[in-house]
Scaffold this active site. Structure first.
Site, PDB file in Angstrom:
ATOM      1  N   HIS A 259       0.772  -1.237   0.000  1.00  0.00           N
ATOM      2  CA  HIS A 259       0.000   0.000   0.000  1.00  0.00           C
ATOM      3  C   HIS A 259       0.805   1.290   0.000  1.00  0.00           C
ATOM      4  CE1 HIS A 259      -3.169  -2.892   0.988  1.00  0.00           C
ATOM      5  NE2 HIS A 259      -4.024  -1.986   0.577  1.00  0.00           N
ATOM      6  N   HIS A 367      -6.027  -2.245   8.449  1.00  0.00           N
ATOM      7  CA  HIS A 367      -5.860  -2.101   7.002  1.00  0.00           C
ATOM      8  C   HIS A 367      -5.423  -0.675   6.644  1.00  0.00           C
ATOM      9  CE1 HIS A 367      -6.733  -3.910   2.962  1.00  0.00           C
ATOM     10  NE2 HIS A 367      -6.561  -2.639   2.633  1.00  0.00           N
ATOM     11  N   HIS A 446      -9.264   6.025   1.350  1.00  0.00           N
ATOM     12  CA  HIS A 446      -7.875   5.883   0.929  1.00  0.00           C
ATOM     13  C   HIS A 446      -7.229   7.273   0.816  1.00  0.00           C
ATOM     14  CE1 HIS A 446      -9.146   1.830   0.005  1.00  0.00           C
ATOM     15  NE2 HIS A 446      -7.883   1.489  -0.201  1.00  0.00           N
TER      16      HIS A 446
END
Length: 579
Positions: A259, A367, A446
């Site tokens: 990520h 996450h 995000h």
């Protein structure tokens, strides 16, 4: 490839400035003074080349790769003397695949200004497990291109998840995210949608090795023009010609990068990882999942790390319930408390560890998908998809939380920001629990990044909005800008884009919004449109929107053409600082 032409004097022909055209009317009466041409000189970027200097010392070089056809886009850039010395020649970037490219160069040699033209053939795109060349890379379709953005180059970072046999290696210890193994598909397109660079991922990815597992993700261009990214147990820094600056394994205490990797204003690097060996309060040793932030210096040594399992609440499950997939929760009837050790004791013995959405360290409770560094106080801003956006100081204390207030434990509840209007007055809630003036929290978001304008931009994916279960229609995503008053603990929503586009722009996962100061635009990649359809042929949308407005200056539709090809991010590449 062939050596070609040279201008007979030191001046641009026809009075055209060299920056606009290097070779107008170049004669072909002399041959090149340079050496051999090497395509893909570092073996990892097949659409690049190097024109060797032939043992001479060149200076003040410029390159132009001519556009193909009437609508083709020229790629032009300066080359520093430092780059000429480093590569031993002139770096060529931006070749069309399967094409005889016309490349113009200018340089100074022994006080003389020389201009030449070369023809350089670059081969077709080659990627793993692709049945046909037409499906090798997603197709970028320009829908609208503003003249001011015509020379843009966009790097696309996609993930190819449905490749047979790409999960051959299994971890034997508890937990960890290494079995999450996707192939990264990474390329640069110009504003005509043409491929001008790609990364030969087979040089890096190998599902049979621990060091070869993982998706290449988190691409950023650093202050010195290089590219950084990570993949599984390794992270990388290369220049755009493919030359490695460093390729390193993660420090031994940590594992499973994905990520995000970002350079700070101090020159250090922030990476999102997990712990390779974590002892919980109940004594169990696990690999943690996507919940550790490390800071590395240029030599790769760890200078700081943040253990989010100790800073946040790994048992807050409100958003986990909305994701439409099997998740691991405390046993039915167990009442969550504020003690980490107490909650671990409630788990019992049958809750599996690993890369599964679930509560407790050793599962995917956080996450984390983005990190920002705030140079004002040296803190970090973390986007944890399953929790919210959080700012944390060097003292490991939470400064504020940008997320719906439900479910936060004592000590964190009072860190949740209060939504306010432009006058700083708290916004009321209506009878449906919605805030006035259209304010909304980000949901499974995000890229919570600082804009440089004193604001925060977030891609609000919208999956699980208002804690609603997964639904296939009636969704929307947003790019949103907030102003946060840290001293008062308030947040004001300044701007949003995308809500009115509904399902046709909805990306339940991935995606990015980033403010571009060079054009005063918001670069937005809604990267997983149609991800929830049965076909999984995603159709991401890349847009540049004039700052503070709804005016779309440029927009591109990206057609995956292959099931399992999902967009992650896109970014603008600045060639002016690359070489």
């Amino acid at each position: 490839m062939s050596k070609q032409k040279q201008s007979p004097d030191n001046q641009p022909e026809d009075g055209i400035p060299e920056g606009a055209c290097l070779t107008a009317g170049i004669p072909d009466t002399r041959v090149s003074r340079l050496g051999a041409i090497v395509v893909n000189p570092y073996g990892i970027a097949p659409l690049t080349a190097l024109i060797r200097d032939g043992g001479q010392t060149l200076g003040d070089a410029r390159v132009r790769v001519l556009g193909r056809g009437e609508q083709g886009i020229d790629i032009a850039y300066p080359v520093s003397d430092k780059a000429l010395w480093t590569h031993g020649g002139i770096p060529v970037f931006g070749l069309y695949p399967e094409h005889r490219n016309e490349v113009e160069v200018a340089y100074t040699l022994k006080g003389e200004r020389i201009r030449e033209r070369y023809t350089i053939y670059a081969p077709a795109v080659r990627l793993p497990s692709i049945a046909s060349q037409s499906g090798a890379l997603p197709r970028v379709e320009p829908l609208k291109v503003d003249a001011s953005l015509k020379n843009r180059l966009y790097l696309f970072n996609h993930l190819l998840t449905d490749i047979p046999g790409n999960r051959q290696l299994k971890w034997n210890a508890q937990g960890g995210a290494a079995e999450w193994d996707s192939v990264g598909i990474n390329w640069i397109a110009d504003s005509a949608g043409e491929v001008r660079w790609y990364l030969d991922i087979e040089r890096l990815h190998d599902s049979t090795r621990v060091d070869g597992l993982g998706a290449s993700m988190g691409f950023q261009q650093t202050a010195d023009g290089k590219l950084i990214w990570g993949q599984g147990q390794r992270y990388y820094k290369h220049d755009l010609l493919g030359r490695p600056v460093w390729e390193r394994r993660l420090p031994g205490k940590f594992a499973d990068f994905s990520h995000e990797i970002r350079q700070t204003a101090k020159g250090t690097y922030l990476l999102r990882v997990g712990s390779s060996d974590y002892r919980r309060d109940d004594g169990q040793q696990v690999r943690s999942v996507r919940d550790q932030i490390i800071e590395l210096d240029e030599s790769g040594e760890v200078v700081e790390f943040w253990d989010l399992g100790r800073i946040l609440d790994p048992y807050r499950a409100e958003l986990l319930h909305t994701l439409g997939k099997a998740a691991v929760f405390l046993p039915e009837g167990a009442a969550k408390g504020d003690s980490l050790a107490g909650n671990e004791a409630l788990e019992g013995e049958n809750l599996p560890f690993g890369d599964v959405p679930g509560v407790g360290i050793g599962r995917n409770w956080a996450h984390v998908n983005s990190i920002a560094h705030d140079p004002a106080d040296d803190g970090i801003i973390v986007s944890a998809r399953h929790q919210g956006v959080v700012k944390i100081g060097r003292d490991k204390q939470v400064k504020w939380i940008l997320a719906a207030p439900q479910g936060w434990r004592a000590g964190l509840q009072d860190k949740v920001l209060t939504p306010v209007d432009a006058e700083g007055q708290p916004l009321p809630l209506d009878e449906h629990g919605r805030y006035a003036q259209g304010f909304d929290w980000p949901w499974t978001q995000h890229t919570a990044w600082l804009s440089g304008k004193g604001t925060l931009t977030v891609f609000d994916n919208g999956w699980g909005r208002d804690f609603a279960p997964t639904r296939l229609e009636g969704n929307y995503s947003r790019a949103v800008e907030y102003r946060i008053d840290e001293a008062r603990g308030t947040v004001e929503q300044l701007w949003e884009y995308g809500k009115e586009r509904g399902d046709d722009w909805y990306s339940p996962i991935t995606s990015v919004v980033e403010y571009r100061a060079d054009s005063d635009t918001q670069l937005i990649y809604s990267a997983s449109v149609d991800f929830l359809t049965r076909e999984k042929l995603t159709r991401p949308v890349l847009s540049e929107v004039r700052y503070g407005t709804q005016e779309v200056l440029s927009e591109f539709r990206v057609h995956s053409g292959q099931p399992g090809n999902v967009g992650y991010r896109a970014l603008v590449i600045d060639l002016a600082k690359a070489f």
